[in-house]
Design an enzyme around this catalytic site. Structure first.
Site, short mmCIF file in Angstrom:
data_model
loop_
_atom_site.label_atom_id
_atom_site.label_comp_id
_atom_site.label_asym_id
_atom_site.label_seq_id
_atom_site.Cartn_x
_atom_site.Cartn_y
_atom_site.Cartn_z
N HIS A 27 -14.75 3.22 -1.50
CA HIS A 27 -13.79 2.16 -1.18
C HIS A 27 -12.62 2.64 -0.35
O HIS A 27 -11.64 1.92 -0.17
CB HIS A 27 -13.29 1.50 -2.48
CG HIS A 27 -14.37 0.75 -3.19
ND1 HIS A 27 -14.20 0.24 -4.48
CD2 HIS A 27 -15.62 0.41 -2.82
CE1 HIS A 27 -15.32 -0.37 -4.85
NE2 HIS A 27 -16.19 -0.28 -3.87
N VAL A 55 -9.62 4.96 -5.16
CA VAL A 55 -9.00 5.21 -3.86
C VAL A 55 -7.78 6.13 -3.98
O VAL A 55 -7.00 6.26 -3.03
CB VAL A 55 -8.59 3.88 -3.16
CG1 VAL A 55 -9.82 3.04 -2.87
CG2 VAL A 55 -7.59 3.09 -4.01
N ASP A 56 -7.63 6.80 -5.13
CA ASP A 56 -6.41 7.55 -5.41
C ASP A 56 -6.45 9.00 -4.95
O ASP A 56 -5.43 9.69 -4.98
CB ASP A 56 -6.09 7.51 -6.90
CG ASP A 56 -7.30 7.83 -7.77
OD1 ASP A 56 -7.95 8.87 -7.52
OD2 ASP A 56 -7.61 7.04 -8.68
N ARG A 79 1.70 1.84 -3.61
CA ARG A 79 0.55 2.36 -4.36
C ARG A 79 0.27 3.82 -3.99
O ARG A 79 -0.05 4.64 -4.86
CB ARG A 79 -0.70 1.51 -4.08
CG ARG A 79 -0.61 0.08 -4.61
CD ARG A 79 -1.93 -0.65 -4.42
NE ARG A 79 -2.98 -0.07 -5.27
CZ ARG A 79 -4.28 -0.14 -5.00
NH1 ARG A 79 -4.69 -0.76 -3.91
NH2 ARG A 79 -5.16 0.38 -5.81
N ALA A 102 -13.56 9.22 -20.39
CA ALA A 102 -14.33 10.04 -19.45
C ALA A 102 -14.10 11.53 -19.68
O ALA A 102 -15.04 12.32 -19.65
CB ALA A 102 -13.97 9.65 -18.02
N TYR A 152 0.81 -1.21 0.00
CA TYR A 152 0.00 0.00 0.00
C TYR A 152 0.85 1.27 0.00
O TYR A 152 0.47 2.27 -0.59
CB TYR A 152 -0.98 -0.01 1.18
CG TYR A 152 -2.24 -0.77 0.84
CD1 TYR A 152 -3.22 -0.21 0.04
CD2 TYR A 152 -2.43 -2.07 1.30
CE1 TYR A 152 -4.36 -0.91 -0.30
CE2 TYR A 152 -3.57 -2.78 0.96
CZ TYR A 152 -4.53 -2.19 0.16
OH TYR A 152 -5.65 -2.90 -0.19
N THR A 211 -16.73 2.91 -15.27
CA THR A 211 -16.88 1.77 -14.37
C THR A 211 -17.53 0.61 -15.13
O THR A 211 -18.41 0.83 -15.97
CB THR A 211 -17.69 2.11 -13.11
OG1 THR A 211 -17.80 0.96 -12.27
CG2 THR A 211 -19.07 2.62 -13.45
#
Length: 247
Positions: A124, A104-105, A70, A236, A67, A193
């Protein structure tokens, strides 16, 4: 099925707009999908071997190493046009705007989402936060270069990544807020998504039950496409620009 002009008019006139974003939005910022992040040293692990309560109990140091990497990666990334346009849309709609993201960024927040009068929930969790294992309190992590793992809370307790792992449920308050916002929305936007991950994938249905329209922007057909009032095959960022008549 609506035409592009009808979809544009519906979004422009909507008082309440709810948005769901997924990995396709972050991909334009160079952030790999959850499974594509398994490269190099981490290629020998399945994501499920690192993103679960059992994995954390077995080896918290290993999980935190993954993590931390990331977190460093997403911190180097920059918001893209889709993030910027959604922040603009929030400023236009004010309190009638709601954004639910599966990402989650933290890029939505960095682009200004949640600060333009509307509301944002990170369904999330966030790579930039950690949760006290004893009290459940959530704290922002220091910059990646200053992060010591596993981090400790101000109370001295070990903290775990503030991420919804396999086998865990979404925060009830966040899910309930999202469901209510989508039910009340005049227009819902489903961006980047796949429509495979529930309960987030079910939010579009709440808008339709409430009498609103649902618009999808994705580069390919998804599990939700057949249910949409309008689907735009595009990235997007450029899809939103076309929908919002920007540029």
């Amino acid at each position: 099925m609506l035409t592009l002009d009808q979809a544009r008019a519906a979004l422009a006139s909507a008082r309440r707009v709810a948005v769901l974003t997924g990995a396709g939005v972050s991909a334009e910022s160079g952030i790999p999908t959850f499974r594509d992040a398994q490269t190099g040293h981490w290629a020998r692990f399945r994501p499920e071997d690192l993103a679960s309560p059992d994995a954390y109990h077995r080896d918290p140091d290993l999980v935190w190493q993954w993590y931390a990497g990331r977190y460093a990666d997403v911190t180097r990334a920059q918001p893209n046009g889709a993030h910027t346009l959604l922040a603009q849309l929030e400023r236009e709609k004010g309190a009638g705007f709601f954004l639910a993201t599966q990402n989650v960024d933290g890029l939505h927040a960095r682009a200004g989402s949640g600060m333009g009068g509307g509301q944002m929930v990170e369904l999330h969790g966030s790579l930039a936060s950690a949760r006290d294992e004893v009290t459940g309190e959530v704290f922002a992590l220091p910059a990646p270069a200053d992060l010591v793992t596993p981090p400790r809370s101000p109370a001295g307790n070990r903290m775990r990544p503030h991420i919804v792992w396999f086998g865990e449920y979404l925060a009830p308050a966040d899910l309930e807020a999202a469901q209510a916002a989508f039910y009340e929305a005049d227009v819902a936007l489903i961006l980047g998504t796949s429509g495979l991950v529930y309960p987030a994938a079910g939010l579009a249905r709440h808008t339709q039950v409430g009498g609103g329209l649902v618009i999808e922007i994705n580069t390919a057909d998804t599990e939700l496409t057949s249910q949409m009032d309008f689907s735009l095959r595009d990235l997007a960022s450029s899809g939103l620009a076309r929908l919002m008549r920007v540029g």
